[in-house]
Design a protein around this motif. Structure first.
Motif, PDB file in Angstrom:
ATOM      1  N   SER A 113       0.840  -1.206   0.000  1.00  0.00           N
ATOM      2  CA  SER A 113       0.000   0.000   0.000  1.00  0.00           C
ATOM      3  C   SER A 113       0.873   1.255   0.000  1.00  0.00           C
ATOM      4  N   ARG A 114       2.026   1.182   0.674  1.00  0.00           N
ATOM      5  CA  ARG A 114       2.942   2.325   0.653  1.00  0.00           C
ATOM      6  C   ARG A 114       3.457   2.559  -0.773  1.00  0.00           C
ATOM      7  N   ALA A 115       3.840   1.459  -1.444  1.00  0.00           N
ATOM      8  CA  ALA A 115       4.344   1.564  -2.811  1.00  0.00           C
ATOM      9  C   ALA A 115       3.263   2.151  -3.721  1.00  0.00           C
ATOM     10  N   LEU A 116       2.027   1.701  -3.509  1.00  0.00           N
ATOM     11  CA  LEU A 116       0.922   2.207  -4.317  1.00  0.00           C
ATOM     12  C   LEU A 116       0.731   3.712  -4.094  1.00  0.00           C
ATOM     13  N   MET A 117       0.806   4.129  -2.828  1.00  0.00           N
ATOM     14  CA  MET A 117       0.627   5.551  -2.526  1.00  0.00           C
ATOM     15  C   MET A 117       1.758   6.400  -3.106  1.00  0.00           C
ATOM     16  N   ILE A 118       2.971   5.857  -3.091  1.00  0.00           N
ATOM     17  CA  ILE A 118       4.110   6.613  -3.639  1.00  0.00           C
ATOM     18  C   ILE A 118       3.944   6.775  -5.151  1.00  0.00           C
ATOM     19  N   ALA A 119       3.586   5.677  -5.838  1.00  0.00           N
ATOM     20  CA  ALA A 119       3.396   5.745  -7.290  1.00  0.00           C
ATOM     21  C   ALA A 119       2.212   6.652  -7.630  1.00  0.00           C
ATOM     22  N   ASP A 120       1.162   6.563  -6.820  1.00  0.00           N
ATOM     23  CA  ASP A 120      -0.028   7.392  -7.011  1.00  0.00           C
ATOM     24  C   ASP A 120       0.334   8.878  -6.847  1.00  0.00           C
ATOM     25  N   THR A 121       1.112   9.181  -5.811  1.00  0.00           N
ATOM     26  CA  THR A 121       1.512  10.568  -5.575  1.00  0.00           C
ATOM     27  C   THR A 121       2.386  11.080  -6.717  1.00  0.00           C
ATOM     28  N   ALA A 122       3.315  10.227  -7.176  1.00  0.00           N
ATOM     29  CA  ALA A 122       4.208  10.657  -8.257  1.00  0.00           C
ATOM     30  C   ALA A 122       3.414  10.969  -9.525  1.00  0.00           C
ATOM     31  N   CYS A 123       2.382  10.164  -9.807  1.00  0.00           N
ATOM     32  CA  CYS A 123       1.671  10.313 -11.085  1.00  0.00           C
ATOM     33  C   CYS A 123       0.454  11.222 -11.032  1.00  0.00           C
ATOM     34  N   ASP A 133       7.220  10.246   5.821  1.00  0.00           N
ATOM     35  CA  ASP A 133       7.676   9.920   7.170  1.00  0.00           C
ATOM     36  C   ASP A 133       8.135   8.465   7.217  1.00  0.00           C
ATOM     37  N   GLU A 134       9.433   8.259   7.376  1.00  0.00           N
ATOM     38  CA  GLU A 134      10.001   6.928   7.607  1.00  0.00           C
ATOM     39  C   GLU A 134       9.595   5.879   6.587  1.00  0.00           C
ATOM     40  N   ILE A 135      10.038   6.099   5.368  1.00  0.00           N
ATOM     41  CA  ILE A 135       9.740   5.213   4.247  1.00  0.00           C
ATOM     42  C   ILE A 135      10.322   3.815   4.445  1.00  0.00           C
ATOM     43  N   GLU A 136      11.429   3.705   5.234  1.00  0.00           N
ATOM     44  CA  GLU A 136      12.148   2.423   5.287  1.00  0.00           C
ATOM     45  C   GLU A 136      11.408   1.354   6.070  1.00  0.00           C
ATOM     46  N   ASN A 137      10.379   1.747   6.817  1.00  0.00           N
ATOM     47  CA  ASN A 137       9.691   0.762   7.642  1.00  0.00           C
ATOM     48  C   ASN A 137       8.792  -0.172   6.859  1.00  0.00           C
ATOM     49  N   ALA A 138       8.614   0.084   5.579  1.00  0.00           N
ATOM     50  CA  ALA A 138       7.496  -0.591   4.929  1.00  0.00           C
ATOM     51  C   ALA A 138       7.839  -1.507   3.759  1.00  0.00           C
ATOM     52  N   GLY A 139       9.070  -1.968   3.661  1.00  0.00           N
ATOM     53  CA  GLY A 139       9.387  -2.897   2.590  1.00  0.00           C
ATOM     54  C   GLY A 139       9.171  -2.357   1.191  1.00  0.00           C
ATOM     55  N   VAL A 140       9.552  -1.093   0.957  1.00  0.00           N
ATOM     56  CA  VAL A 140       9.544  -0.595  -0.417  1.00  0.00           C
ATOM     57  C   VAL A 140      10.995  -0.283  -0.810  1.00  0.00           C
ATOM     58  N   ASP A 141      11.281  -0.367  -2.111  1.00  0.00           N
ATOM     59  CA  ASP A 141      12.619  -0.062  -2.578  1.00  0.00           C
ATOM     60  C   ASP A 141      12.819   1.453  -2.475  1.00  0.00           C
ATOM     61  N   LYS A 142      13.555   1.863  -1.430  1.00  0.00           N
ATOM     62  CA  LYS A 142      13.606   3.283  -1.118  1.00  0.00           C
ATOM     63  C   LYS A 142      14.336   4.097  -2.178  1.00  0.00           C
ATOM     64  N   SER A 143      15.384   3.523  -2.768  1.00  0.00           N
ATOM     65  CA  SER A 143      16.107   4.356  -3.728  1.00  0.00           C
ATOM     66  C   SER A 143      15.278   4.530  -5.001  1.00  0.00           C
ATOM     67  N   LYS A 144      14.536   3.475  -5.393  1.00  0.00           N
ATOM     68  CA  LYS A 144      13.649   3.628  -6.563  1.00  0.00           C
ATOM     69  C   LYS A 144      12.538   4.623  -6.261  1.00  0.00           C
ATOM     70  N   ALA A 145      12.014   4.565  -5.031  1.00  0.00           N
ATOM     71  CA  ALA A 145      10.928   5.473  -4.666  1.00  0.00           C
ATOM     72  C   ALA A 145      11.408   6.922  -4.743  1.00  0.00           C
ATOM     73  N   LEU A 146      12.619   7.140  -4.231  1.00  0.00           N
ATOM     74  CA  LEU A 146      13.179   8.491  -4.250  1.00  0.00           C
ATOM     75  C   LEU A 146      13.397   8.960  -5.690  1.00  0.00           C
ATOM     76  N   ASP A 147      13.962   8.050  -6.522  1.00  0.00           N
ATOM     77  CA  ASP A 147      14.188   8.394  -7.930  1.00  0.00           C
ATOM     78  C   ASP A 147      12.874   8.741  -8.625  1.00  0.00           C
ATOM     79  N   LEU A 148      11.840   7.929  -8.341  1.00  0.00           N
ATOM     80  CA  LEU A 148      10.553   8.127  -8.995  1.00  0.00           C
ATOM     81  C   LEU A 148       9.973   9.507  -8.651  1.00  0.00           C
TER      82      LEU A 148
END
Ligand SMILES: Nc1ncnc2c1ncn2[C@@H]1O[C@H](COP(=O)(O)OP(=O)(O)O)[C@@H](O)[C@H]1O
Ligand SMILES: [Mg+2]
Length: 233
Positions: A113-123, A133-148
């Motif tokens: 759900s975190r990954a979905l929200m990040i992609a949703d926010t980006a697009c 707030d504290e992206i690392e707690n949720a099993g998402v690829d943090k460097s890809k999320a930041l790049d996106l």
């Protein structure tokens, strides 16, 4: 944004999200380009300049991922036929376990759900500033999320305890006792350290993968991984 638990990171993010004007527990006033923001900006849903991805992502709606994204895109007047599948593909790149348009939102794991929200926010989000707030707690690829998020030319502010994530950012705010104590800009030396740290991180990820797969870790496993890594580069 870097600092021990209780130092005030979440509060600072909340003050920025709310564009605080002396009306939060900190008494902070958030200025935009040195000026008090137009009060309209604070309360307008359409023209929000700050989007916050919070620590807890709980869906209460009984719907599927595809329908949820379609509704969201429609509410943002974005009428692109592939937007829903694009967002799902992006989210699947960020989360370890994949899901589809047919997955019920309530069945998504924390990471999904975190990954979905990040992609949703980006697009879909038009807000130029994104707070996380504290992206690392949720099993998402943090460097890809930041790049996106950065690829969408957004200003991204992250509260984190993760040294990799901290070094990936162009600047670090050091938070202590509820205030910004220092601002550190990344330099060439830190960038080089980051490259080495990323390689070490890959080894740790590989070990984690093997342990999770129920494999035994042989006595010289790390040496072998280091050697094959050196051979590859
Ligand atoms: N500048 C400040 N003035 C007063 N209270 C603050 C300030 N900064 C943080 N706090 C309070 O301190 C507590 C811990 O802050 P929090 O933002 O949750 O820390 P962190 O996210 O770094 O763990 C919260 O109750 C918060 O409201
Ligand atoms: Mg916090």
């Amino acid at each position: 944004m870097w600092g021990p638990t209780g130092s005030g990171k979440s509060r600072l993010l909340a003050d920025i999200e709310w564009l605080a004007q002396g009306d939060t527990p900190t008494g902070r006033k958030v200025l935009i380009n040195q000026e008090t923001p137009d009060p309209e900006l604070r309360f307008s849903i359409e023209h929000r300049i700050v989007a916050q991805l919070s620590q807890n992502m709980n869906f209460v709606m009984d719907t599927r991922v595809g329908e949820f994204l379609k509704l969201h895109a429609e509410s943002r007047m974005i009428d692109s036929p592939c937007i829903v599948s694009d967002i799902i593909a992006m989210a699947n790149e960020l989360a370890g376990e994949s899901f589809t348009a047919e997955t019920a939102v309530t069945a998504l794991s924390g990471g999904q759900s975190r990954a979905l929200m990040i992609a949703d926010t980006a697009c879909l989000s038009t807000s130029p500033i994104v707070l996380i707030d504290e992206i690392e707690n949720a099993g998402v690829d943090k460097s890809k999320a930041l790049d996106l998020l950065c690829s969408q030319e957004k200003i991204v502010l992250i509260a984190t305890h993760d040294p990799l994530l901290a070094l990936m950012c162009s600047q670090r705010l050091v938070i202590c006792n509820g205030a910004v104590q220092k601002v550190i800009a990344a330099d060439a030396g830190e960038r080089r350290q980051l490259e080495q740290l990323l390689r070490i991180d890959e080894l740790v990820q590989e070990l984690r993968r093997r342990i999770r797969a129920g494999e035994r870790i042989e006595e010289n496993a790390l040496e072998q991984m280091l050697r094959s890594e050196a051979g590859m580069t």
